[in-house]
Design a protein around this motif. Structure first.
Motif, PDB file in Angstrom:
ATOM      1  N   GLN A 243       0.826  -1.211   0.000  1.00  0.00           N
ATOM      2  CA  GLN A 243       0.000   0.000   0.000  1.00  0.00           C
ATOM      3  C   GLN A 243       0.861   1.262   0.000  1.00  0.00           C
ATOM      4  O   GLN A 243       0.537   2.245  -0.676  1.00  0.00           O
ATOM      5  N   ASP A 244       1.975   1.230   0.759  1.00  0.00           N
ATOM      6  CA  ASP A 244       2.873   2.392   0.775  1.00  0.00           C
ATOM      7  C   ASP A 244       3.512   2.607  -0.596  1.00  0.00           C
ATOM      8  O   ASP A 244       3.653   3.750  -1.063  1.00  0.00           O
ATOM      9  N   ILE A 245       3.915   1.511  -1.251  1.00  0.00           N
ATOM     10  CA  ILE A 245       4.541   1.654  -2.563  1.00  0.00           C
ATOM     11  C   ILE A 245       3.523   2.206  -3.562  1.00  0.00           C
ATOM     12  O   ILE A 245       3.864   3.013  -4.434  1.00  0.00           O
ATOM     13  N   THR A 246       2.253   1.782  -3.465  1.00  0.00           N
ATOM     14  CA  THR A 246       1.216   2.322  -4.344  1.00  0.00           C
ATOM     15  C   THR A 246       1.069   3.821  -4.151  1.00  0.00           C
ATOM     16  O   THR A 246       0.936   4.586  -5.126  1.00  0.00           O
TER      17      THR A 246
ATOM     18  N   THR B  25       0.042  -0.469  -8.929  1.00  0.00           N
ATOM     19  CA  THR B  25      -0.940  -1.290  -8.229  1.00  0.00           C
ATOM     20  C   THR B  25      -0.242  -2.476  -7.569  1.00  0.00           C
ATOM     21  O   THR B  25       0.926  -2.781  -7.863  1.00  0.00           O
ATOM     22  N   GLU B  26      -0.969  -3.158  -6.691  1.00  0.00           N
ATOM     23  CA  GLU B  26      -0.384  -4.308  -6.006  1.00  0.00           C
ATOM     24  C   GLU B  26      -0.052  -5.422  -6.994  1.00  0.00           C
ATOM     25  O   GLU B  26       0.959  -6.114  -6.855  1.00  0.00           O
ATOM     26  N   THR B  27      -0.897  -5.587  -7.995  1.00  0.00           N
ATOM     27  CA  THR B  27      -0.629  -6.616  -9.012  1.00  0.00           C
ATOM     28  C   THR B  27       0.635  -6.287  -9.792  1.00  0.00           C
ATOM     29  O   THR B  27       1.470  -7.172 -10.055  1.00  0.00           O
ATOM     30  N   GLU B  28       0.806  -5.014 -10.178  1.00  0.00           N
ATOM     31  CA  GLU B  28       2.020  -4.610 -10.894  1.00  0.00           C
ATOM     32  C   GLU B  28       3.251  -4.818 -10.041  1.00  0.00           C
ATOM     33  O   GLU B  28       4.310  -5.244 -10.538  1.00  0.00           O
TER      34      GLU B  28
END
Length: 363
Positions: free
Chosen positions: A53-56, A62-65
């Motif tokens: 979530q922080d990286i997003t 996105t989490e998938t990416e």
């Protein structure tokens, strides 16, 4: 709005290095790798904890990416991971700086970035699973010939039953066998029994499978006749009712009650001296009507039975005259009768020439 004002509304920009993208295999992988590098630095040990979530929030990925990018880095041997128990979306990672440096120095480029040859274009990746040329259905049969014989019997059975799509129905049976499904049709085939014989159930109201008692069927036919239905419609509806197990069972129980009542009344009538008690028409024995009997009657109706007054009547065994045969041959039913009679009585001296009844030609 000016360009500077527009850029201020976008927030802080992130760094993107094309050389890092070439080494890691893509832009998304390069963004994730650079984010890890910034957090990891030169610390020892080099494990850092990432929160998806922080990286997003920081990169927009996105989490998938992120997961696909980490898989891509791990396949190249540039990233190690270890899960964090009890925390979803959190993982410990570590970049292998030595391998990353070697990849940057060697100038490795991803496969998708390879220069295209103008004379020999890149081969398109297959989009379907390749099937071997000698592929065969795998099932309980011992040979392709046995499978073919089974399929032909299934097709014949489907045609006899009047199914709409015999080949499609046959494929479902065979496909189910390849997937381990049990089929009574296969058991019947291997035991040399007619297909469907083991699945037939003889009901209480049937003298044999699928054939109801004549009195029971006639009782249902008379029910529809009394309601004003034409005879052919009454027969069709009655037989359709008796093919429905639940409805036919209820009708059978009512029929038995009626038979029991009629039997009691007949016994009482006999005790009073009546020799032939009354029974409904459905209990009267009737001979089966065949196609041959109907055709014979219709041919008799269409064939002329009287001769013109100017001609004397022929002897009982005398053959019909040429005019009689020609007149009868003009109707479809008469034509069939004339052909049949000429084949049975060549001594009459007539034959059909050019679709007309004419005297036989001498040899």
């Amino acid at each position: 709005m000016t360009f500077a004002q527009f850029c201020q509304n976008l927030g802080d920009p992130k760094v993107y290095y094309p050389q890092l993208a070439a080494a890691t295999g893509g832009v998304v992988a390069a963004i994730v790798a650079w984010h890890i590098l910034q957090q990891q630095g030169d610390r020892t040990p080099n494990w850092i904890r990432l929160n998806e979530q922080d990286i997003t929030a920081q990169t927009g990925l996105t989490e998938t990416e992120q997961q696909l990018a980490r898989q891509q880095l791990a396949q190249k041997g540039l990233l190690e991971e270890r899960p964090v128990s009890g925390r979803e979306g959190v993982v410990d990672v570590r970049l292998n700086l030595e391998k990353l440096e070697d990849a940057l120095q060697s100038g490795e480029t991803p496969a998708s970035a390879a220069p295209a040859d103008p004379y020999f274009p890149a081969k398109r990746q297959a989009i379907a699973t390749v099937v071997t040329p000698n592929y065969q259905f795998s099932g309980p049969w011992n040979s392709p010939e046995q499978l073919e014989a089974f399929q032909r019997q299934l097709l014949d059975y489907a045609k006899q039953k009047g199914l709409d799509n015999p080949s499609g129905w046959m494929f479902k049976i065979v496909d189910g066998l390849t997937k381990g499904m049990i089929s009574p049709f296969w058991d019947e085939f291997t035991e040399n029994r007619p297909l469907g014989s083991s699945q037939q159930v003889k009901r209480d109201w049937e003298i044999e499978t699928g054939v109801p008692y004549p009195a029971f069927e006639e009782e249902r036919i008379q029910y529809y006749v009394q309601k004003g239905e034409p005879l052919e419609v009454a027969v069709s509806r009655a037989r359709a009712d008796l093919r429905k197990p639940v409805l036919a069972q209820d009708l059978w129980e009512g029929f038995l009650r009626k038979c029991d009542r009629l039997a009691d009344e007949a016994i009482k009538a006999k005790k009073k001296g009546l020799t032939t008690p009354y029974l409904p028409p459905s209990f009267t024995q009737r001979s089966e009507i065949t196609k041959e009997q109907v055709m014979e009657k219709l041919l008799q109706v269409s064939t002329p039975t009287a001769l013109p007054e100017s001609e004397p009547p022929p002897e009982p065994d005398a053959p019909p005259s040429l005019e009689q045969l020609q007149k009868a041959y003009q109707s479809p039913l008469g034509r069939s009768w004339v052909k049949q009679q000429l084949q049975q009585h060549p001594e009459w001296g007539y034959e059909i020439i050019d679709n007309q009844v004419q005297p036989s030609l001498p040899f």
